[in-house]
Scaffold this motif. Structure first.
Motif, PDB file in Angstrom:
ATOM      1  N   GLN A 310       0.832  -1.208   0.000  1.00  0.00           N
ATOM      2  CA  GLN A 310       0.000   0.000   0.000  1.00  0.00           C
ATOM      3  C   GLN A 310       0.860   1.249   0.000  1.00  0.00           C
ATOM      4  OE1 GLN A 310      -3.188   0.559   2.680  1.00  0.00           O
ATOM      5  NE2 GLN A 310      -4.391  -1.144   1.911  1.00  0.00           N
ATOM      6  N   ILE A 311       1.889   1.243   0.820  1.00  0.00           N
ATOM      7  CA  ILE A 311       2.777   2.406   0.894  1.00  0.00           C
ATOM      8  C   ILE A 311       3.461   2.633  -0.448  1.00  0.00           C
ATOM      9  CG2 ILE A 311       4.913   3.275   1.951  1.00  0.00           C
ATOM     10  CD1 ILE A 311       3.974   1.894   4.561  1.00  0.00           C
ATOM     11  N   LYS A 312       3.940   1.549  -1.066  1.00  0.00           N
ATOM     12  CA  LYS A 312       4.584   1.664  -2.377  1.00  0.00           C
ATOM     13  C   LYS A 312       3.623   2.241  -3.417  1.00  0.00           C
ATOM     14  CE  LYS A 312       7.817  -2.212  -1.846  1.00  0.00           C
ATOM     15  NZ  LYS A 312       8.127  -3.596  -2.293  1.00  0.00           N
ATOM     16  N   LEU A 313       2.349   1.805  -3.340  1.00  0.00           N
ATOM     17  CA  LEU A 313       1.347   2.300  -4.285  1.00  0.00           C
ATOM     18  C   LEU A 313       1.149   3.802  -4.124  1.00  0.00           C
ATOM     19  CD1 LEU A 313      -0.884   1.787  -6.412  1.00  0.00           C
ATOM     20  CD2 LEU A 313      -2.445   1.322  -4.516  1.00  0.00           C
ATOM     21  N   PHE A 314       1.028   4.277  -2.878  1.00  0.00           N
ATOM     22  CA  PHE A 314       0.824   5.699  -2.630  1.00  0.00           C
ATOM     23  C   PHE A 314       2.049   6.516  -3.050  1.00  0.00           C
ATOM     24  CE2 PHE A 314      -2.308   4.345   0.834  1.00  0.00           C
ATOM     25  CZ  PHE A 314      -3.405   4.584   0.016  1.00  0.00           C
ATOM     26  N   ILE A 315       3.229   5.947  -2.848  1.00  0.00           N
ATOM     27  CA  ILE A 315       4.459   6.635  -3.262  1.00  0.00           C
ATOM     28  C   ILE A 315       4.490   6.763  -4.787  1.00  0.00           C
ATOM     29  CG2 ILE A 315       6.981   6.412  -3.404  1.00  0.00           C
ATOM     30  CD1 ILE A 315       6.840   5.086  -0.603  1.00  0.00           C
ATOM     31  N   SER A 316       4.097   5.675  -5.481  1.00  0.00           N
ATOM     32  CA  SER A 316       4.097   5.707  -6.949  1.00  0.00           C
ATOM     33  C   SER A 316       3.106   6.730  -7.480  1.00  0.00           C
ATOM     34  CB  SER A 316       3.753   4.317  -7.507  1.00  0.00           C
ATOM     35  OG  SER A 316       2.401   3.991  -7.262  1.00  0.00           O
ATOM     36  N   GLU A 317       2.078   7.053  -6.677  1.00  0.00           N
ATOM     37  CA  GLU A 317       1.096   8.069  -7.063  1.00  0.00           C
ATOM     38  C   GLU A 317       1.571   9.481  -6.722  1.00  0.00           C
ATOM     39  OE1 GLU A 317      -2.414   6.814  -5.035  1.00  0.00           O
ATOM     40  OE2 GLU A 317      -2.878   5.211  -6.475  1.00  0.00           O
ATOM     41  N   GLY A 318       2.757   9.571  -6.126  1.00  0.00           N
ATOM     42  CA  GLY A 318       3.344  10.878  -5.831  1.00  0.00           C
ATOM     43  C   GLY A 318       2.890  11.510  -4.533  1.00  0.00           C
ATOM     44  N   LEU A 319       2.268  10.735  -3.655  1.00  0.00           N
ATOM     45  CA  LEU A 319       1.795  11.294  -2.384  1.00  0.00           C
ATOM     46  C   LEU A 319       2.954  11.487  -1.408  1.00  0.00           C
ATOM     47  CD1 LEU A 319      -1.492   9.273  -1.690  1.00  0.00           C
ATOM     48  CD2 LEU A 319      -1.272  11.541  -2.683  1.00  0.00           C
ATOM     49  N   PRO A 320       2.996  12.607  -0.696  1.00  0.00           N
ATOM     50  CA  PRO A 320       4.036  12.830   0.323  1.00  0.00           C
ATOM     51  C   PRO A 320       3.757  11.987   1.567  1.00  0.00           C
ATOM     52  CG  PRO A 320       2.483  14.655   0.311  1.00  0.00           C
ATOM     53  CD  PRO A 320       2.102  13.774  -0.834  1.00  0.00           C
ATOM     54  N   ASN A 321       4.750  11.883   2.428  1.00  0.00           N
ATOM     55  CA  ASN A 321       4.624  11.048   3.640  1.00  0.00           C
ATOM     56  C   ASN A 321       3.426  11.437   4.501  1.00  0.00           C
ATOM     57  OD1 ASN A 321       6.876   9.711   2.829  1.00  0.00           O
ATOM     58  ND2 ASN A 321       8.261  10.586   4.353  1.00  0.00           N
ATOM     59  N   VAL A 322       3.186  12.750   4.615  1.00  0.00           N
ATOM     60  CA  VAL A 322       2.087  13.222   5.469  1.00  0.00           C
ATOM     61  C   VAL A 322       0.745  12.712   4.950  1.00  0.00           C
ATOM     62  CG1 VAL A 322       0.861  15.266   6.313  1.00  0.00           C
ATOM     63  CG2 VAL A 322       3.350  15.281   6.207  1.00  0.00           C
ATOM     64  N   LYS A 323       0.556  12.777   3.630  1.00  0.00           N
ATOM     65  CA  LYS A 323      -0.702  12.309   3.023  1.00  0.00           C
ATOM     66  C   LYS A 323      -0.853  10.800   3.179  1.00  0.00           C
ATOM     67  CE  LYS A 323      -2.634  15.972   0.978  1.00  0.00           C
ATOM     68  NZ  LYS A 323      -4.050  16.369   1.221  1.00  0.00           N
ATOM     69  N   ILE A 324       0.267  10.070   2.981  1.00  0.00           N
ATOM     70  CA  ILE A 324       0.231   8.616   3.126  1.00  0.00           C
ATOM     71  C   ILE A 324      -0.131   8.244   4.557  1.00  0.00           C
ATOM     72  CG2 ILE A 324       1.589   6.487   3.019  1.00  0.00           C
ATOM     73  CD1 ILE A 324       3.270   7.817   0.808  1.00  0.00           C
ATOM     74  N   ALA A 325       0.476   8.927   5.499  1.00  0.00           N
ATOM     75  CA  ALA A 325       0.207   8.670   6.921  1.00  0.00           C
ATOM     76  C   ALA A 325      -1.258   8.940   7.251  1.00  0.00           C
ATOM     77  CB  ALA A 325       1.115   9.544   7.781  1.00  0.00           C
ATOM     78  N   ASP A 326      -1.787  10.009   6.672  1.00  0.00           N
ATOM     79  CA  ASP A 326      -3.186  10.366   6.929  1.00  0.00           C
ATOM     80  C   ASP A 326      -4.133   9.292   6.394  1.00  0.00           C
ATOM     81  OD1 ASP A 326      -5.273  12.249   7.750  1.00  0.00           O
ATOM     82  OD2 ASP A 326      -5.641  12.485   5.600  1.00  0.00           O
ATOM     83  N   ARG A 327      -3.831   8.777   5.208  1.00  0.00           N
ATOM     84  CA  ARG A 327      -4.687   7.759   4.597  1.00  0.00           C
ATOM     85  C   ARG A 327      -4.628   6.425   5.332  1.00  0.00           C
ATOM     86  NH1 ARG A 327      -5.146   8.095  -1.950  1.00  0.00           N
ATOM     87  NH2 ARG A 327      -5.467  10.340  -2.143  1.00  0.00           N
ATOM     88  N   LEU A 328      -3.475   6.123   5.890  1.00  0.00           N
ATOM     89  CA  LEU A 328      -3.297   4.825   6.537  1.00  0.00           C
ATOM     90  C   LEU A 328      -3.478   4.881   8.053  1.00  0.00           C
ATOM     91  CD1 LEU A 328      -0.222   3.492   4.507  1.00  0.00           C
ATOM     92  CD2 LEU A 328      -2.647   3.043   4.115  1.00  0.00           C
ATOM     93  N   GLY A 329      -3.739   6.064   8.575  1.00  0.00           N
ATOM     94  CA  GLY A 329      -3.946   6.191  10.010  1.00  0.00           C
ATOM     95  C   GLY A 329      -2.682   6.005  10.814  1.00  0.00           C
ATOM     96  N   LEU A 330      -1.539   6.399  10.238  1.00  0.00           N
ATOM     97  CA  LEU A 330      -0.245   6.278  10.910  1.00  0.00           C
ATOM     98  C   LEU A 330       0.387   7.658  11.068  1.00  0.00           C
ATOM     99  CD1 LEU A 330       1.186   3.226   8.918  1.00  0.00           C
ATOM    100  CD2 LEU A 330       0.179   3.177  11.196  1.00  0.00           C
TER     101      LEU A 330
END
Length: 344
Positions: A310-330
């Motif tokens: 999931q993290i790799k997918l969000f990174i490939s979509e260009g999302l920054p760490n803050v956005k990824i953390a928000d989506r995954l609840g981390l």
């Protein structure tokens, strides 16, 4: 003068041949009529009826897909039983009278089928005489011109349908008919065959298909169907079954593609059912409507490998760490640590 006449005759012949060729190509590829003509001709044909709520209509080629052990075959048999009797499944809609259904069962043996519609092989469920079930005849000699049993079956389906006066065909499942259905060529041939049958025989077709192993924390999409792009292009409608994180007996049904209706059973309005065998017939029981999110696994409940994917997918979509953390609840720090560990 004589030569000029001969030349003129040859030119006329060549022009006529070209016209015949052009007309032949046009007839074989396109049917061209005025828009008003199409509408007038369509008025004389009946409006398609629902066979399984807005998920599957008459004369459609529909695909039902799900992961293994979620009840595809159980629901398909239940739908076949409903249509063969002309009685709707409680909680769902059926607009047609009783129809003859041919169920091609490439999954279960007759004994396994018996077990699902009995109580310990006693007190058997009584099906309608309109419900026909078929298995592969393993003793049949396949003519040499066919590549195998799958090719033989596909080429002879027309005759089987006509012989049994079938209105509805259910195929369980796609993997048997096309062992390489993820390849575009095989999927294209198969779906074209089914589409032609649907149109030439006024046939309603439901095809069952598997999904590759999927991440159950994500919503179901058309990409979860094996060979999705080609198969989705050639079917009229599609719906899927998902498992619920709330309870092991719960399933949800989601509309994936539709042509005869609006998109009703989407991610915010899936159909929730329980899977039970209260008497001698295992079946889906309508419970409620709900959002798909309420039945997905949480990020904490999935495996470490799935989290990383999931993290790799969000990174490939260009999302920054803050956005990824928000989506995954981390926390953003947790994402940084995982990225460092994954070297991404």
């Amino acid at each position: 003068m004589k030569n000029n006449k001969i030349d003129q005759i040859i030119n006329d012949i060549e022009k006529n041949q070209k016209l015949l060729k052009d007309n032949s190509l046009e007839r074989s590829c396109l049917v061209v009529k005025k828009a008003n003509t199409w509408v007038e001709e369509a008025k004389n044909r009946p409006i398609p009826n629902m066979l399984f709520s807005e998920l599957w209509y008459e004369k459609e080629v529909c695909i039902l897909f799900a992961d293994t052990n979620l009840g595809k075959s159980i629901l398909a048999v239940q739908i076949a039983d409903s249509i063969s009797r002309g009685i709707a499944i409680p909680g769902f809609k059926l607009q047609s009278n009783a129809k003859k259904v041919l169920y091609l069962d490439f999954e279960l043996s007759d004994k396994q089928f018996e077990n699902r519609c009995s109580e310990d092989y006693e007190n058997h469920y009584e099906f309608s005489s309109n419900f026909l079930r078929a298995e592969i005849n393993t003793e049949v000699d396949i003519p040499k011109e066919f590549k195998g049993i799958e090719d033989y079956l596909c080429k002879t389906l027309d005759a089987i349908i006509k012989r049994n006066d079938t209105s509805v065909l259910i195929i369980d499942n796609l993997t048997f008919l096309s062992s390489e259905n993820e390849k575009a060529k095989d999927a294209l041939v198969l779906m074209k065959t089914l589409k032609r049958l649907s149109q030439s025989e006024n046939l309603s077709i439901l095809v069952l298909a598997h999904t590759p192993k999927r991440d159950e924390s994500k919503p179901i999409s058309k990409n979860d169907l094996a060979g999705s792009k080609m198969l989705m292009n050639f079917c009229d409608s599609s719906f899927a079954i998902g498992s619920s994180s709330q309870e092991s007996s719960l399933r949800y049904i989601k509309q994936i593609k539709q042509r005869n209706t609006e998109h009703l059973y989407h991610t915010e309005n899936v159909i929730v059912c329980s899977l039970d065998k209260e008497t001698n017939f295992i079946e889906f029981h309508f419970e409620d409507f709900d959002s798909e999110t309420a039945h997905l696994k949480s990020f904490d409940s999935i495996s470490s490998d799935q989290k990383n994917e999931q993290i790799k997918l969000f990174i490939s979509e260009g999302l920054p760490n803050v956005k990824i953390a928000d989506r995954l609840g981390l926390t953003e720090g947790a994402i940084r640590k995982r990225r460092k560990k994954l070297n991404i």
